[in-house]
Design an enzyme around this catalytic site. Structure first.
Site, PDB file in Angstrom:
ATOM      1  N   HIS A  20      -3.798  34.404  87.827  1.00  0.00           N
ATOM      2  CA  HIS A  20      -3.536  35.608  87.050  1.00  0.00           C
ATOM      3  C   HIS A  20      -2.362  36.373  87.642  1.00  0.00           C
ATOM      4  CE1 HIS A  20      -4.999  39.746  85.540  1.00  0.00           C
ATOM      5  NE2 HIS A  20      -4.278  39.166  84.607  1.00  0.00           N
ATOM      6  N   ASP A  28      17.513  29.030  79.997  1.00  0.00           N
ATOM      7  CA  ASP A  28      18.602  28.266  79.416  1.00  0.00           C
ATOM      8  C   ASP A  28      19.319  27.502  80.523  1.00  0.00           C
ATOM      9  OD1 ASP A  28      20.468  30.082  80.645  1.00  0.00           O
ATOM     10  OD2 ASP A  28      20.495  31.338  78.855  1.00  0.00           O
ATOM     11  N   HIS A  99      19.311  41.866  81.731  1.00  0.00           N
ATOM     12  CA  HIS A  99      19.453  40.476  82.167  1.00  0.00           C
ATOM     13  C   HIS A  99      19.535  40.388  83.691  1.00  0.00           C
ATOM     14  CE1 HIS A  99      20.345  36.264  81.862  1.00  0.00           C
ATOM     15  NE2 HIS A  99      21.513  36.414  82.447  1.00  0.00           N
TER      16      HIS A  99
END
Length: 132
Positions: A20, A28, A99
Site C-alpha cells: 500500500h 514515455d 513535470h
C-alpha cells in the site's frame, strides 16, 4: 505460463511485491530514470509499445489508489487528459503536479516501466492501493 493478462514476468514480480502506497511509474521513452530506481524497459520502437497499452495492462493487475500526472498534459497531451478523466470517473484520485515534480517523485518508485511512447508528458505514477 499465464493464460491471459500481463505476461511480463519481471513486471508481474514487481506488482506482486508492491505494498500500500508504493509507487510504480509508467513512462514515455524520454523520461529520465532516477539513479537507483530499477527500469523495466519495454521500448522496442518509437511508439511500441504504446503508453496506453502498457497502462491498461498494468492497471488491470494493480490495485490503484490514485495516479499522479504532469499538469502540462492539458496543453500537450489530450489523450492523457482523457485517461485522467476516465480514471477519476472510476473513483480513483488523480493528482497533478509539474513535470519537474513528477520527475522528482519518480525517484521514490519501486520501478519505472519505460514504454516506446513518444507523445509529450506521457508519464504517470501509480500509487498502490489495497484490495480489502
Amino acid at each position: 505460463m499465464r493464460r491471459h493478462g500481463l505476461l511480463h514476468a519481471e513486471l508481474n514480480r514487481v506488482i506482486a511485491a508492491m505494498g500500500h502506497t508504493d509507487t510504480l511509474v509508467i513512462a514515455d521513452v524520454g523520461l529520465p530514470v532516477p539513479p537507483g530506481v530499477p527500469c523495466i524497459d519495454l521500448a522496442l520502437l518509437p511508439g511500441t509499445p504504446s503508453f496506453a497499452a502498457v497502462f491498461e495492462a498494468v492497471y488491470a493487475e494493480l490495485a490503484v489508489e490514485r495516479l499522479t500526472v504532469a499538469s502540462e498534459i492539458h496543453r500537450k497531451n489530450p489523450a492523457l487528459v482523457d485517461l485522467s478523466t476516465r480514471i477519476r470517473a472510476e473513483g480513483v484520485g488523480v493528482d497533478e503536479v509539474s513535470h519537474d515534480d513528477l520527475k522528482r517523485l519518480a525517484a521514490r518508485a519501486v520501478a519505472v516501466v519505460r514504454t516506446g511512447e513518444t507523445s509529450p508528458y506521457a508519464n504517470v505514477i501509480l500509487h498502490a492501493g489495497v484490495t480489502f
